[in-house]
Design a protein around this motif. Structure first.
Motif, short mmCIF file in Angstrom:
data_model
loop_
_atom_site.label_atom_id
_atom_site.label_comp_id
_atom_site.label_asym_id
_atom_site.label_seq_id
_atom_site.Cartn_x
_atom_site.Cartn_y
_atom_site.Cartn_z
N ARG B 146 -11.87 -5.81 -58.07
CA ARG B 146 -10.55 -5.19 -57.91
C ARG B 146 -9.98 -5.42 -56.52
O ARG B 146 -8.88 -4.99 -56.21
N CYS B 147 -10.73 -6.09 -55.65
CA CYS B 147 -10.35 -6.22 -54.25
C CYS B 147 -9.13 -7.12 -54.08
O CYS B 147 -9.00 -8.14 -54.74
N VAL B 148 -8.23 -6.73 -53.20
CA VAL B 148 -7.08 -7.58 -52.90
C VAL B 148 -7.21 -8.23 -51.51
O VAL B 148 -6.25 -8.77 -50.99
N LEU B 149 -8.40 -8.16 -50.96
CA LEU B 149 -8.71 -8.82 -49.68
C LEU B 149 -7.76 -8.43 -48.55
O LEU B 149 -7.35 -9.27 -47.76
N CYS B 150 -7.44 -7.16 -48.51
CA CYS B 150 -6.56 -6.71 -47.44
C CYS B 150 -7.33 -6.56 -46.13
O CYS B 150 -6.74 -6.49 -45.06
N GLY B 151 -8.66 -6.47 -46.23
CA GLY B 151 -9.48 -6.38 -45.02
C GLY B 151 -9.48 -5.03 -44.35
O GLY B 151 -10.08 -4.86 -43.29
N LYS B 152 -8.83 -4.04 -44.93
CA LYS B 152 -8.75 -2.74 -44.25
C LYS B 152 -10.13 -2.11 -44.09
O LYS B 152 -10.41 -1.48 -43.08
N CYS B 153 -10.97 -2.26 -45.12
CA CYS B 153 -12.29 -1.61 -45.06
C CYS B 153 -13.11 -2.21 -43.92
O CYS B 153 -13.70 -1.48 -43.13
N ALA B 154 -13.11 -3.53 -43.85
CA ALA B 154 -13.88 -4.19 -42.81
C ALA B 154 -13.33 -3.84 -41.43
O ALA B 154 -14.07 -3.64 -40.48
N LYS B 176 -14.80 -12.85 -50.53
CA LYS B 176 -14.91 -11.45 -50.93
C LYS B 176 -15.39 -10.63 -49.75
O LYS B 176 -15.78 -11.18 -48.72
N ILE B 177 -15.34 -9.32 -49.92
CA ILE B 177 -15.86 -8.43 -48.89
C ILE B 177 -17.33 -8.18 -49.20
O ILE B 177 -17.67 -7.82 -50.33
N GLY B 178 -18.18 -8.40 -48.23
CA GLY B 178 -19.60 -8.19 -48.49
C GLY B 178 -20.30 -7.59 -47.29
O GLY B 178 -19.72 -7.43 -46.22
N VAL B 196 -9.19 4.06 -46.87
CA VAL B 196 -8.08 3.13 -46.64
C VAL B 196 -7.92 2.07 -47.72
O VAL B 196 -6.90 1.39 -47.77
N CYS B 197 -8.91 1.89 -48.58
CA CYS B 197 -8.80 0.84 -49.60
C CYS B 197 -7.58 1.11 -50.48
O CYS B 197 -7.45 2.19 -51.05
N PRO B 198 -6.67 0.13 -50.57
CA PRO B 198 -5.45 0.39 -51.33
C PRO B 198 -5.66 0.32 -52.84
O PRO B 198 -4.79 0.71 -53.61
N VAL B 199 -6.80 -0.19 -53.26
CA VAL B 199 -7.08 -0.33 -54.69
C VAL B 199 -8.41 0.36 -55.02
O VAL B 199 -8.97 1.06 -54.19
N GLY B 200 -8.89 0.13 -56.22
CA GLY B 200 -10.10 0.83 -56.67
C GLY B 200 -11.38 0.05 -56.40
O GLY B 200 -12.34 0.17 -57.15
N SER B 201 -11.41 -0.73 -55.33
CA SER B 201 -12.61 -1.51 -55.02
C SER B 201 -13.71 -0.64 -54.45
O SER B 201 -14.88 -0.89 -54.66
N LEU B 202 -13.31 0.33 -53.66
CA LEU B 202 -14.28 1.20 -53.01
C LEU B 202 -14.00 2.61 -53.51
O LEU B 202 -12.90 3.13 -53.33
S1 SF4 Z 1 -10.01 -2.23 -48.43
FE1 SF4 Z 1 -10.41 -2.51 -50.60
S2 SF4 Z 1 -8.96 -4.07 -51.25
FE2 SF4 Z 1 -9.01 -4.14 -49.04
S3 SF4 Z 1 -10.50 -5.71 -48.57
FE3 SF4 Z 1 -11.59 -3.75 -48.59
S4 SF4 Z 1 -12.38 -3.56 -50.66
FE4 SF4 Z 1 -10.81 -5.13 -50.68
#
Ligand code: SF4
Ligand code: SF4
Ligand code: SF4
Ligand code: SF4
Ligand code: SF4
Ligand code: FES
Lengths: 134, 824
Positions: B146-154, B176-178, B196-202
């Motif tokens: 579901r990740c949109v690779l926004c990078g906010k989590c990292a 991907k985020i790993g 902060v994840c904008p989607v349901g990835s986390l």
């Molecule tokens: S915050 Fe969520 S959507 Fe954005 S990169 Fe991280 S896991 Fe992906």
């Protein structure tokens, strides 16, 4: 108008109906044919031996009578399913919104309309009772 | 300020603003997906495209482009809308679109934008992602499909949390985020990435599938764990607190929480909560009515000075003030205290004599404003993690220089250019005195210092603390001590932090005064970005001090009360929320005291091991079921309202105390608000505050200071003993006091006590990670899991004190350093 005329008109209609096919059903010996789109008792659709419902909570959200209770759980494969799916038929207004809202075609309404019961508790249809009979 | 035009509107914005900021400031909405105001601009998603006339109508990202004078910007031309739709189409191309089973649904930026931009078909075709979902830890589920690779989590994990658990791995379409080596996530579980994840990835697993976002009622509150005083939004459904909800506008910390605040809320609705009063009959606690229980308690409270009380600094200010009133006016005893009596001494004795005020002279926001930060004990991060985030940001974003004086290394030691001076356990006061001496010797002191009271005595007393002698005692280099002194004195704005609390028996009034001396000698207090901040342990520790709920005017302090229980001086003990059996030093002594006292009444949320010994147990409310105020460690007074209704047979401590006052023939204020009015009238710094004025934001209670130099007594150096380790007790990151044991989140990641030993000691004792070892001291022995860690110096061991199972206070009798043997 002559006061007698309406009475005569009425009698005429009565007389006519004595020669027409009766509209009354001799229920319960005679059964009505319900239309395909009739909104009776709900049923939960089954696929691959499981209820299709994914417990998305859209039906309880849309239900105007707030009579659906869903509780979600996670199965061994981490899939979401309804651990509880209950409809309180005493409050249901048979609007069919729940069927419309369901994104996975998990709930439908059957032709079942005989919902009388002796106890209030028996109007609460649990998941088991709603599961489509195979 | 610069002038610019956005959508034909003349606006102004600060020079440092981006186009996005400028638009937001002026009420123009630009959609974003990868931008977060707490993080540095990144520009990954291109949702925020706008057109700038000067750039020949090119589409540029608003979130990364700074404004310039005269810019003419359009935010929603048909071309831009088309471009944004395309961005969404591309994001949705590989997206699973399983909103019905995705917990983010209803709060999902991608879902909202898709709806807003009416993206109901896709021109492109591709396979869906098929990444494995990480279910390896009990708190955070990672579904990279579901990740949109926004990078906010990292970015948040790096920029604010400074853990660095997450990063982009692989490249191109495979990106991907790993985690490290694409392994399972194993971090400090603060949950910032989830927030902060904008989607349901986390997703937060404890809340998974519990309710949909839109079905939750949101109640703002104040965290009930540590003294940082973070603000919380509780998500409530059917009178249950189901989760904490992120609100980026909340509090000084902008919605950031630590693992306890975010994942430790389950104690509120725990099935283990007490539901009715219990009264001991035939040696068994049996259910009783409130009338019966209160009648018994009221009868026992008529004992005057035979009565003593211990309260937890988790109660509200109103409750503590009312409890004090009950004890002083209606019972007639001065014997009451909180936090074991010594854990508040840094404030009530140390700062009281050094600053003339029992409160810190600096606030948490000062951390970001100083140039130089000295942290005493790396444990400051563990005891107050969100303060730790502030330190991370100060060092990483503002270039604050960080020095740490500690008996072991810790997470803070890993910050860029952080200098950690690791001294022998127990020698911190001596080292601080040596720093003070260097400041005097090298003439680094502020001109005004010499005229302060106590200057001559201090100068004389410090003669014994020259850098070389102290260096030899403490295992440091004299040059390092001198350098630290010089740097501290030279810094324009310098701040000193140290944690205090029940496990930190070494952080006494002496340490507080030693620290205060440095600030006073160099004139670094009472100014922005300067001062000394004592991080007190519990959510209302500072409040308990402000309410005066501690031994004064000849009353017995916490430890003396227990002593008096044993020898018969105290016959009735009222414990409100404390759990001394686990959290006070020397379990054998505490147990003997609680057994000896004639009558023990405990008001609690749970049947703790202390409550189980009581004659009467009163079931009371958690912070989520009551209203009142907490005062954070930097004296922010914050008001909160109940988030849920209390149980039918539970009462707030406030109600308990007021019923008792009435039963004893006194008069109690009608409500917490009325009680607070009394507090505001009579407490220094609280003047003018009221529940109504505190409703939206808390307010700092001012601290009036009259500095004085005090001679701090340093403890004698610890003598190393052959074959023994110097055990220091402290807090674990995942826990706060003993309460967090009832929070599922903390218990998932840190379920039991442990002892951390150095690599060399582990090798010498043939101890491996997770081995069960027997730790013995002069007072007893206990079995603990071993952790072998790089941060602990040889000869030292560390153990957290929170756990009722395998309690550390069987071996720890309250000394700052305990010599123990560790064997398999
Ligand atoms: S915050 Fe969520 S959507 Fe954005 S990169 Fe991280 S896991 Fe992906
Ligand atoms: S038919 Fe209407 S009232 Fe009845 S359960 Fe469905 S949505 Fe609710
Ligand atoms: S992340 Fe958002 S769009 Fe994707 S499935 Fe979840 S709710 Fe739907
Ligand atoms: S929970 Fe906190 S430490 Fe762990 S990955 Fe997320 S942000 Fe980093
Ligand atoms: S425990 Fe302390 S740092 Fe963590 S959220 Fe609560 S108040 Fe903030
Ligand atoms: S919000 Fe600007 S590029 Fe993502």
């Amino acid at each position: 108008m002559n006061p007698i005329t309406p009475i005569i008109n009425g009698m005429a209609i009565t007389l006519k109906h004595m020669f027409l096919k009766p509209v009354t059903l001799q229920y319960p010996t005679e059964r009505p044919k319900v239309a395909a789109r009739f909104r009776g008792l709900h049923a939960l659709n089954v696929s691959h031996d499981k209820a299709k419902c994914v417990a998305c909570y859209l039906c309880p959200t849309v239900c105007p009578a707030k009579c659906i209770t869903v509780e979600a759980g996670e199965d061994a494969n981490h899939d979401k399913f309804a651990t509880v799916y209950e409809i309180d038929m005493l409050r249901c207004i048979f609007c069919g919104y729940c069927v419309e809202a369901c994104p996975v075609d998990a709930v439908r309404m059957t032709g079942e309309f005989e919902l009388a019961n002796y106890k209030r508790q028996d109007f609460i249809y649990s998941k088991e009772r709603l599961l489509e009979k195979k | 300020m610069v002038n610019l035009t956005i959508d034909d509107k003349q606006v102004t914005a600060p020079k440092t603003a981006t186009i996005y900021d400028a638009a937001k400031l002026n009420g123009i909405k630009i959609p974003i997906l990868c931008h977060d105001k707490k993080l540095k601009p990144f520009g990954a998603c291109r949702m925020c495209l706008v057109e700038v006339e000067q750039m020949k109508g090119r589409q540029i990202p608003a979130c990364t482009t700074p404004v310039t004078e005269g810019m003419i910007i359009r935010t929603s031309t048909p071309d831009i809308v088309k471009a944004r739709k395309m961005v969404l189409e591309l994001l949705l191309l590989n997206h699973p679109l399983d909103c019905p089973v995705c917990d983010k649904s209803g709060d999902c930026d991608l879902q909202n934008l898709t709806y807003e931009y009416k993206v109901n078909s896709n021109r492109f075709k591709d396979e869906k992602f098929n990444h494995e979902i990480d279910y390896n830890n009990p708190l955070i589920e990672r579904d990279m499909n579901r990740c949109v690779l926004c990078g906010k989590c990292a970015r948040i994990c790096d920029e604010i949390v400074s853990f660095g658990a997450l990063t982009f791995i692989d490249r191109g379409i495979e990106t991907k985020i790993g985690c490290e080596f694409d392994d399972a996530l194993n971090c400090e579980f603060c949950g910032s990435c989830i927030s902060v994840c904008p989607v349901g990835s986390l997703l937060a697993r404890p809340f998974k599938h519990k309710a949909r976002f839109w079905a939750l009622t949101k109640h703002t509150s104040v965290c009930g764990f540590c003294g940082t005083g973070c603000n919380l939004t509780l998500g409530v459904k059917d009178n249950k607190v189901l989760t904490t909800i992120y609100d980026e506008n909340q509090g000084f910390h902008k919605g950031q929480l630590c693992v306890r605040g975010r994942f430790g809320y389950q104690f509120i609705n725990s099935t283990k909560r007490l539901t009715t009063p219990l009264v001991k009959k035939n040696n068994r606690l049996v259910e009783a009515s409130w009338d019966e229980a209160l009648e018994i308690v009221a009868a026992r409270l008529k004992g005057g000075s035979d009565v003593a009380a211990l309260a937890t600094p988790r109660l509200t200010n109103e409750e503590l003030a009312l409890f004090k009133k009950l004890l002083l006016d209606n019972v007639g005893t001065k014997n009451f205290d909180h936090a074991a009596g010594y854990a508040h001494a840094a404030l009530t004795e140390g700062f009281a004599r050094s600053f003339g005020a029992s409160a810190s002279s600096a606030t948490i926001p000062d951390i970001q404003k100083c140039d130089f930060l000295l942290v005493i004990k790396t444990d400051a991060y563990e005891t107050h993690p969100v303060v730790g985030f502030e330190i991370n940001m100060a060092v990483k974003n503002n270039g604050v220089k960080l020095s740490i004086l500690s008996d072991k290394k810790g997470k803070l030691s890993k910050l860029p250019d952080a200098v950690t001076l690791v001294h022998r356990p127990g020698s911190e006061v001596a080292v601080l005195n040596a720093i003070a001496k260097t400041i005097l010797d090298e003439k680094l002191a502020d001109g005004s210092a010499a005229s302060l009271s106590g200057y001559a005595e201090l100068e004389q007393a410090l003669a014994a603390f020259d850098a070389d002698t102290v260096a030899a005692q403490s295992g440091l280099a004299a040059a390092d001590i001198k350098k630290l002194a010089a740097e501290y004195a030279a810094a324009g704005k310098a701040l000193i932090l140290f944690p205090s609390g029940q496990p930190y028996t070494g952080h006494t009034a002496e340490l507080a005064s030693a620290v205060a001396n440095l600030a006073i000698l160099t004139g670094k207090y009472g100014k922005e970005g300067c001062g000394v901040l004592c991080l007190s342990e519990k959510n209302n520790s500072q409040g308990a001090v402000d309410m005066g709920f501690f031994a004064q005017d000849g009353g017995m302090n916490g430890l003396e009360i227990l002593e008096a229980c044993t020898n018969g001086g105290v016959k009735t003990l009222f414990i409100a929320g404390e759990n001394p059996l686990t959290s006070y030093p020397d379990r054998t002594k505490v147990k003997a005291a609680l057994e000896a006292v004639e009558f023990l009444v405990v008001s609690e949320l749970f049947l703790t091991e202390t409550a189980a010994m009581a004659d009467v147990v009163l079931p009371v409310c958690s912070f989520a079921e009551k209203e009142g105020t907490f005062t954070s460690t930097d004296r922010r007074v914050q008001f909160f309202k109940p988030a849920i209704r209390k149980g039918a047979q539970t009462k707030t401590d406030f109600d308990v105390f007021s019923s008792l006052i009435k039963r004893l023939g006194g008069q109690a204020p009608a409500s917490p608000a009325a009680q607070f009015a009394e507090i505001a009238a009579g407490t220094a710094g609280y003047q003018g505050l009221s529940h109504v004025s505190l409703r939206n934001d808390g307010a700092f209670a001012a601290v009036a200071m009259t500095p004085a130099l005090v001679v701090p007594k340093a403890a004698a150096p610890i003598v190393a003993e052959q074959g023994k380790l110097a055990l220091v007790v402290g807090s674990a990151l995942y826990h706060s006091g003993t309460l967090s044991q009832y929070g599922e989140g903390p218990m998932h990641v840190c379920p039991e006590g442990y002892i951390e030993v150095s690599r060399s000691d582990a090798a010498a004792g043939k101890i491996a990670e997770n081995d069960l070892v027997t730790v013995s001291s002069a007072t007893g022995s206990v079995q603990l899991k071993a952790k072998v860690s790089l941060r602990i110096p040889a000869g030292v061991a560390f153990a957290p004190y929170h756990f009722s199972e395998a309690p550390v206070n069987t071996i720890w009798a309250g000394q700052p350093v305990t010599m123990v043997t560790v064997s398999k």
